[in-house]
Design a protein around this motif. Structure first.
Motif, short mmCIF file in Angstrom:
data_model
loop_
_atom_site.label_atom_id
_atom_site.label_comp_id
_atom_site.label_asym_id
_atom_site.label_seq_id
_atom_site.Cartn_x
_atom_site.Cartn_y
_atom_site.Cartn_z
N CYS A 9 34.01 93.68 20.28
CA CYS A 9 32.72 93.53 19.60
C CYS A 9 32.95 93.10 18.15
O CYS A 9 33.88 93.60 17.49
N HIS A 33 31.26 90.53 22.32
CA HIS A 33 29.90 90.99 22.07
C HIS A 33 29.68 90.87 20.56
O HIS A 33 30.41 91.47 19.78
N LYS A 58 28.22 87.16 24.07
CA LYS A 58 26.89 87.72 24.29
C LYS A 58 26.41 88.33 22.97
O LYS A 58 27.15 89.11 22.35
N PRO A 73 26.19 97.08 22.47
CA PRO A 73 27.23 96.08 22.23
C PRO A 73 28.65 96.65 22.25
O PRO A 73 29.60 95.92 22.59
N CYS A 77 33.88 98.06 25.22
CA CYS A 77 34.79 97.24 24.39
C CYS A 77 36.10 97.98 24.14
O CYS A 77 36.11 99.19 23.90
#
Ligand SMILES: NC(=O)c1ccc[n+]([C@@H]2O[C@H](COP(=O)([O-])OP(=O)(O)OC[C@H]3O[C@@H](n4cnc5c(N)ncnc54)[C@H](OP(=O)(O)O)[C@@H]3O)[C@@H](O)[C@H]2O)c1
Length: 318
Positions: A9, A33, A58, A73, A77
């Motif tokens: 992220c 993300h 994304k 988000p 991750c």
């Protein structure tokens, strides 16, 4: 081109440094993300055009002061790159609310979610400002990772950005220690280089103002500069190297303001530049020794200047 790597992220993905980081991550095969405050804002449009963005990027709407918005988000991750932070362009009317809270509380909110989700490593983007404002550091000695800006000095000189970045970095490293979360910080100095986004960030504006001579008189202090693409490389390097730990100074060239203006004037005669410089105690810049020992290398300042000016001219910022 790398194979598909893990999911990471990047906070504040549409920002100047973050955009180059996202580009680099995508090209290396990561799935990304990105958090932005408004996914539909024109200023984030460039992200969707990055190579491999359609498949592997994304965007999530998230604000650092809204913990719930950070969970989606970050969930799943293995790493987080925390770049989001206000970088003011002018004097703040309410420094606590506009600067300190998003920088410090925002970072801690993010780290709490990272702990919850069991992220492998968090790379926090601090600043040379968390190092530079230390009146007790000898002026003729290069600064390194043992040097911290003096928070009271930052406050008393009205430098709320440096104050907030110093406190946020301290809190991030303490949080990591107390909660067994692997937190590594990187302190870029003044970042220049080409833009991926259509809007201007604060440090690019500073460089453009130098060329335009917006301020006729400048204090002739020394300043460390670094290329935005090299900062993105540094952030990825400290993420992938298992041995990376603690703080990393990120600087390439150190120049006095009159030397920078003269260097620019010799190449680009068509701009105005500041016309006078007031002398001051010149303090040395930041050493990138620790980062270089990890494997970082950086561009020559001349190529950074050439790429920056070309980008600003092409985009009609100059
Ligand atoms: N550029 C430099 O010279 C330099 C030097 C040292 C350190 N840094 C650090 O590098 C990082 C990135 O800076 P930059 O130069 O790339 O600046 P930038 O282009 O202004 O990016 C900052 C990003 O932070 C986001 N942000 C601000 N407040 C937020 C909040 N409350 N919640 C979520 N996102 C928020 C902004 O999102 P919006 O678009 O929604 O406002 C923007 O995307 C910052 O941490 C800065 O302190 C920069």
């Amino acid at each position: 081109m790398g194979s598909v790597k893990g999911l990471v992220c990047v906070t504040g993905a549409g920002g100047y440094i973050a955009s180059w980081l996202v580009k680099r991550l995508l090209s290396d095969g990561y799935k990304v993300h990105g958090t932005v405050r408004d996914p539909h804002d024109e200023k984030n449009r460039h992200l969707k055009k990055l190579d491999k963005a359609v498949e592997n990027l994304k965007l999530f709407k998230a604000d650092l002061l809204d913990c719930d918005s950070l969970l989606s988000p970050i969930a799943g991750c293995e790493g987080v790159f925390h770049t989001a932070c206000p970088v003011p362009r002018s004097k703040l009317s309410d420094p606590e609310t506009e600067m300190v809270v998003p920088a410090v509380t925002g970072t801690l909110n993010l780290l709490k979610i990272c702990s919850q989700v069991k992220v492998r490593r968090v790379v926090v983007v601090s600043s040379g400002g968390a190092v530079a404002m230390n009146p007790n550091w000898p002026s003729d000695k290069e600064k390194d990772e043992t040097c911290w800006s003096d928070k009271e000095y930052c406050k008393s000189t009205g430098n709320w950005y440096f104050y907030a970045k110093t406190l946020a970095e301290e809190e991030a490293l303490n949080y990591g220690k107390m909660n067994e979360l692997d937190v590594v910080t990187v302190m870029p100095c003044m970042v220049i280089g080409p833009l991926l986004q259509s809007t201007l960030n604060s440090s690019s504006l500073w460089f453009i103002n130098m060329l335009k001579g917006t301020q006729k008189t400048l204090v002739n202090k020394g300043m460390s500069l670094v290329d935005v693409r090299d900062v993105a490389d540094a952030l990825l390097l400290v993420y992938v190297k298992p041995e990376a730990n603690g703080r990393y100074g990120c600087a390439s060239n150190w120049l006095k303001m009159d030397d920078l203006a003269n260097k620019l004037k010799n190449i680009y005669q068509n701009y105005k530049y500041p016309t006078s410089f007031t002398e001051t105690t010149v303090t040395k810049g930041m050493s990138p020794k620790k980062l270089k020992a990890l494997g970082w290398s950086c561009r020559d300042i001349d190529s950074t200047i050439a790429d920056s000016v070309k980008c600003f001219e092409d985009a009609a910022h100059l």
